[in-house]
Scaffold this active site. Structure first.
Site, PDB file in Angstrom:
ATOM      1  N   GLU A 147       0.836  -1.213   0.000  1.00 42.44           N
ATOM      2  CA  GLU A 147       0.000   0.000   0.000  1.00 42.44           C
ATOM      3  C   GLU A 147       0.868   1.261   0.000  1.00 42.44           C
ATOM      4  O   GLU A 147       0.688   2.145   0.843  1.00 42.44           O
ATOM      5  CB  GLU A 147      -0.948  -0.014   1.206  1.00 42.44           C
ATOM      6  CG  GLU A 147      -1.898  -1.216   1.207  1.00 42.44           C
ATOM      7  CD  GLU A 147      -2.930  -1.166   2.334  1.00 42.44           C
ATOM      8  OE1 GLU A 147      -2.740  -0.405   3.296  1.00 42.44           O
ATOM      9  OE2 GLU A 147      -3.932  -1.899   2.240  1.00 42.44           O
ATOM     10  N   GLU A 203      -5.798  -8.728   0.682  1.00 43.88           N
ATOM     11  CA  GLU A 203      -6.111  -8.765   2.111  1.00 43.88           C
ATOM     12  C   GLU A 203      -7.605  -8.567   2.273  1.00 43.88           C
ATOM     13  O   GLU A 203      -8.180  -7.655   1.683  1.00 43.88           O
ATOM     14  CB  GLU A 203      -5.413  -7.628   2.884  1.00 43.88           C
ATOM     15  CG  GLU A 203      -3.902  -7.725   2.967  1.00 43.88           C
ATOM     16  CD  GLU A 203      -3.292  -6.583   3.798  1.00 43.88           C
ATOM     17  OE1 GLU A 203      -4.029  -5.898   4.536  1.00 43.88           O
ATOM     18  OE2 GLU A 203      -2.076  -6.375   3.686  1.00 43.88           O
TER      19      GLU A 203
END
Ligand SMILES: *[C@@H]1O[C@H](CO)[C@@H](O)[C@H](O)[C@H]1NC(C)=O
Ligand SMILES: *[C@@H]1O[C@H](CO)[C@@H](O)[C@H](O)[C@H]1NC(C)=O
Ligand SMILES: *[C@@H]1O[C@H](CO)[C@@H](O)[C@H](O)[C@H]1NC(C)=O
Ligand SMILES: *[C@@H]1O[C@H](CO)[C@@H](O)[C@H](O)[C@H]1NC(C)=O
Ligand SMILES: *[C@@H]1O[C@H](CO)[C@@H](O)[C@H](O)[C@H]1NC(C)=O
Length: 483
Positions: free
Chosen positions: A122, A269
């Site tokens: 990220e 995720e």
């Protein structure tokens, strides 16, 4: 780094003697993080993965000890390059070395079945203040180029784990069809997704209905789950009844507008925490996973992308060293506790056949003792200063509002803080002093439904027991990551 010949010997040992007795019966991946003070032995965790039929893992680095333990297991592996290594990967020589040491070396018959490389994690999160904006794409290109040159590039793909920070999340967008990469990232994301698509690499996205609920004051609870919703979000002729689908399809729209409508999407995720917030508990986690796993098993996909979705649950094991800046729940994402026990019944095959997953076997605990408030301690000592210290260096995330230990009285709170610190410090007697305010006891200090844990023997300490030099090096690597 680690001496090549020794490493190969060690790996050879594994591939020869620790061959799998695999029972592969689900298609679910898990995220196996390593931000914890007391890791279990990687080979024991791998056994547990096999016992539960888990076929895919995603790692957050390429730690030699962990990757080696996965050798010959048949489990598909995603290794990763942490954000702080992205700058280094802007140099092609370094990227080449990384691929050689962390991919090609394991890419042998009966070796480690590496499928993806996650470049960064990220990296475009708002909290990173654009630090990685300029160095992520060059790192991605270098890693894929090194994979291609090594001959593994047709099988192993580099990608970047991202989340809705780069496109409008359902909270920013009234409907998925309004989705597009955010103006500040649009050009960069267009270039990245075209590159991924050309190379046959997937878009890796993290999706967290829990965070939608946690952050959104008026977020409807039932929209986070999968049982339908009385007031669906209507987008043209599509009705969205859960935020997972809406988030996923917002991404689908963004990719369509970026010119790659059919790029594969993998959910890197997804999961639900079990402590540290009013919405983080086993009951809601179970509700989420039940609905989610059933949905995945039915291969129904989302309204815009019907069919199978490849997913990695977050996460495998609770991690007591994770930053709690995003919230106290951060240390409680595991479907297993710190000592490898399943938290609640679930069925990874999505067939509604709930049972407790198989725990990690061979876990060794520290002695049955706890550190608690000394009722006869010095009344003039700085109690709150000591508790604050214990909490900041330890873990008090279960004490807050709505959490598992919120029912304690003030003394209970203090004891809890002291004990967590003591356990995290390996029950070192010096870690149960607090200016005489604390005392060690062999009476189980758990109370009012609040577990005062006893830590496990950290696998990181096997370095002194197992004398193989390569293991020692790997342990050092683990400890360096931990420090
Ligand atoms: C079990 O743990 C012991 C240490 O207690 C370790 O030496 C051994 O390798 C482990 N065995 C397996 C099968 O994991
Ligand atoms: C391989 O990965 C490990 C663990 O993530 C890292 O410490 C090491 O620097 C990498 N090797 C190279 C040559 O970059
Ligand atoms: C990002 O910027 C904010 C405000 O400018 C600052 O408070 C914060 O420490 C910065 N974070 C990082 C990771 O650099
Ligand atoms: C115990 O600690 C928690 C978290 O700091 C706090 O919310 C709670 O009010 C405390 N309870 C007492 C009785 O002090
Ligand atoms: C302490 O008590 C709790 C609550 O009864 C229990 O769950 C836990 O297993 C006990 N711990 C030990 C080490 O016996």
């Amino acid at each position: 780094m680690a001496g090549g010949a020794g490493v190969r010997l060690w790996i050879g040992f594994f591939f020869t003697f620790v061959l799998p007795g695999i029972a592969l019966h689900n298609d679910i991946g898990v995220n196996w993080g390593s931000m914890l003070t007391h890791p279990m032995l990687p080979i024991d965790v791998v056994e547990m993965l096999k016992d539960n039929g888990i076929t895919k893992v995603k790692l957050f680095d390429a730690d030699d000890w962990t990757v080696t333990a996965l050798g010959g297991s048949g489990i598909e592996v995603m290794v990763a390059i942490p954000n702080d290594q992205l700058q280094r990967m802007n140099n092609y020589g370094n990227a080449k070395d990384w691929v050689e040491e962390n991919v090609t070396r394991y890419d042998v018959e009966n070796g480690v079945s590496i499928k993806y490389i996650a470049v960064g994690n990220e990296p475009f999160l708002a909290t990173y203040n654009n630090s990685f904006d300029k160095i992520t794409f060059p790192a991605l290109k270098n890693i894929q180029k090194a994979l291609d040159e090594s001959g593994a590039g047709t099988r192993i793909k580099a990608t970047i784990p991202l989340n809705a920070d780069v496109y409008g999340s359902p909270e920013d967008n009234p409907v998925p069809s309004a989705g597009d990469f955010k103006p500040g990232y649009r050009k960069l994301m267009q270039d990245i997704v075209k590159f991924l698509h050309q190379n046959g690499a997937p878009f890796l996205v993290n999706i967290y209905p829990f965070l939608s609920l946690y952050q959104g004051e008026d977020f409807p609870l039932d929209y986070a789950f999968f049982e339908g919703r009385s007031a669906p979000v209507v987008d043209g002729n599509i009705q969205y009844t859960n935020v997972f689908d809406a988030n996923f399809d917002t991404l689908v729209w963004s990719l369509k507008k970026a010119g790659v409508p059919d790029i594969k999407i993998v959910v890197g995720e997804v999961g639900w925490p079990t402590d540290g917030d009013q919405y983080a508990n086993s009951k809601l986690a179970k509700r989420f996973y039940d609905g989610f796993l059933k949905k995945i098993a039915k291969k129904e996909g989302t309204p815009l992308r019907p069919g199978k979705i490849e997913v990695y649950l977050f996460g495998l094991i609770d991690e007591d060293l994770k930053s709690i800046a995003p919230g106290n729940f951060e240390r409680h994402w595991g479907i297993f506790t710190y000592d490898g026990k399943p938290k609640f019944p679930m069925d990874l095959t999505g067939k509604d056949n709930d049972k407790l997953l198989v725990p990690v076997k061979n876990v060794t605990y520290l002695p049955e003792q706890w550190c608690t408030l000394n009722e006869h301690g010095d009344k003039t000592a700085d109690l709150s200063g000591n508790v604050n210290y214990a909490c900041s260096a330890g873990d008090c995330t279960a004490l807050g509002y709505g959490s598992s230990c919120n029912g304690l009285d003030e003394r209970g709170n203090i004891s809890y803080a002291f004990n967590m610190y003591f356990q995290m410090q390996d029950q070192d007697v010096r870690a149960c002093d607090f200016q005489g305010l604390a005392v060690i006891t062999t009476k189980n200090a758990s109370r009012n439904g609040c577990l005062f844990p006893v830590q496990i023997f950290s696998a990181g300490e096997w370095s002194s027991v197992v004398s193989l030099p390569v293991v020692g090096l790997a342990v050092m690597a683990v400890m360096m990551v931990l420090l």
